[in-house]
Write an enzyme that holds these catalytic residues in place. Structure first.
Site, PDB file in Angstrom:
ATOM      1  N   GLU A 124       8.541 -19.203  29.675  1.00  0.00           N
ATOM      2  CA  GLU A 124       7.095 -19.107  29.877  1.00  0.00           C
ATOM      3  C   GLU A 124       6.695 -17.742  30.421  1.00  0.00           C
ATOM      4  O   GLU A 124       5.627 -17.224  30.091  1.00  0.00           O
ATOM      5  CB  GLU A 124       6.631 -20.223  30.809  1.00  0.00           C
ATOM      6  CG  GLU A 124       6.718 -21.599  30.147  1.00  0.00           C
ATOM      7  CD  GLU A 124       6.195 -22.705  31.023  1.00  0.00           C
ATOM      8  OE1 GLU A 124       5.171 -23.309  30.672  1.00  0.00           O
ATOM      9  OE2 GLU A 124       6.830 -22.968  32.068  1.00  0.00           O
ATOM     10  N   GLU A 144      12.035 -28.760  29.596  1.00  0.00           N
ATOM     11  CA  GLU A 144      11.428 -29.492  30.716  1.00  0.00           C
ATOM     12  C   GLU A 144      11.349 -30.999  30.513  1.00  0.00           C
ATOM     13  O   GLU A 144      11.546 -31.772  31.460  1.00  0.00           O
ATOM     14  CB  GLU A 144      10.021 -28.939  31.001  1.00  0.00           C
ATOM     15  CG  GLU A 144       9.994 -27.627  31.755  1.00  0.00           C
ATOM     16  CD  GLU A 144      10.039 -26.411  30.842  1.00  0.00           C
ATOM     17  OE1 GLU A 144       9.773 -25.307  31.330  1.00  0.00           O
ATOM     18  OE2 GLU A 144      10.351 -26.582  29.630  1.00  0.00           O
TER      19      GLU A 144
END
Length: 291
Positions: A124, A144
């Site tokens: 990210e 995740e």
């Protein structure tokens, strides 16, 4: 320091980033090799400090990792030990997302130089950059959901914008980890370079950007990120600002002077070789001597 010199970032107290700063750029190297550059609260605070400096003193930013166990690594993700203890209040504060969004909105471009793992929060952080260069060893993705959470620091919307819905859903919902070639094929990397050449390639890209007019680069980045409904009005307003800048007149005049000098140096038969002014301009523009 003289009044004309730009202040440099005071990174003497940093423990997770190594900072190198020159006149036109900052290189921030993630430096927690003992935990594969996991992004913790201290690193986030230091990234905020870098952003604060660059918001006031716009420069290019290069982000890179370090070596861990003899192998290059960008960032293995958020620090799971800290992440496990975070609760609702921390999620609502957007600890990582706030920092990455701030980084994405820096005035000048951000280049991420990726080697080895760029996973979770590390990916990210890379998605927030304007350019991503990688090595053949890159492994990038968002694991995740396998940990019972979502990638809440930008991947859920940036990935679709960067690569399209299909591959974004594979990465986000099925935990697909891309290698360097796959990331390149899907537009998630701009280029792939051997590890020994990665930072040189990042600086070469920064050099090309630095040759452009800084104000034009800054405004282009801002206009590029605006929603579709803001165009073309915002383009017209931005161009109106640049049409009055000294750099516009100086750079265009320099271009015209070079073309005139080049044409004057040609023999008559060379000058009448059938090439149009546009051909000559295109040749000059691709020669590396852009205005």
């Amino acid at each position: 320091m003289s009044s004309n010199e730009t202040p440099t970032l005071d990174a003497a107290g940093f423990t997770t980033l190594r900072i190198t700063e020159t006149a036109d750029r900052v290189h921030a190297q993630l430096d927690r090799p003992e935990v594969r550059n996991a992004i913790d609260a201290t690193m986030i605070a230091e990234l905020h400090a870098v952003c604060a400096h660059l918001e006031h003193h716009p420069k290019l930013l290069i982000l890179s990792g370090t070596e861990s166990g003899g192998k290059g690594i960008f960032a293995s993700g958020a620090d799971i030990g800290q992440l496990r203890e975070r609760r609702r209040a921390e999620a609502l504060r957007g600890v990582n997302s706030t920092a990455f969004e701030r980084l994405a909105k820096l005035p000048m471009p951000v280049i991420a130089a990726l080697d080895g793992f760029a996973l979770g929060g590390g990916a990210e952080l890379a998605w927030a950059a304007d350019f991503r260069l990688g090595t053949p060893e890159v492994k990038i993705g968002q694991p995740e959901t396998g940990l019972g959470i979502i990638p809440a620091a930008g991947a859920l919307w940036r990935l679709r914008e960067l690569a399209g819905e299909g591959i974004a859903k594979e990465i986000l919902l099925a935990g697909r980890i891309l290698d360097a070639q796959e990331a390149l094929d899907h537009g998630l990397l701009n280029a792939v370079h051997p590890a020994a050449e990665l930072l040189d390639a990042a600086h070469a890209l920064a050099d090309r950007i630095a040759k452009q007019d800084p104000l034009a680069v800054r405004i282009s980045k801002q206009v590029f990120s605006m929603p579709r409904e803001a165009h073309p009005q915002v383009d017209n307003l931005a161009q109106a600002i640049l049409f009055e800048s000294e750099a516009k007149f100086e750079r265009m005049q320099a271009f015209l002077d070079r073309r005139e000098a080049k044409t004057a140096g040609q023999a008559p038969e060379q000058a009448s070789d059938g090439a149009s002014d546009q051909d000559h301009e295109a040749s000059e523009r691709t020669s590396g001597d852009n205005p």
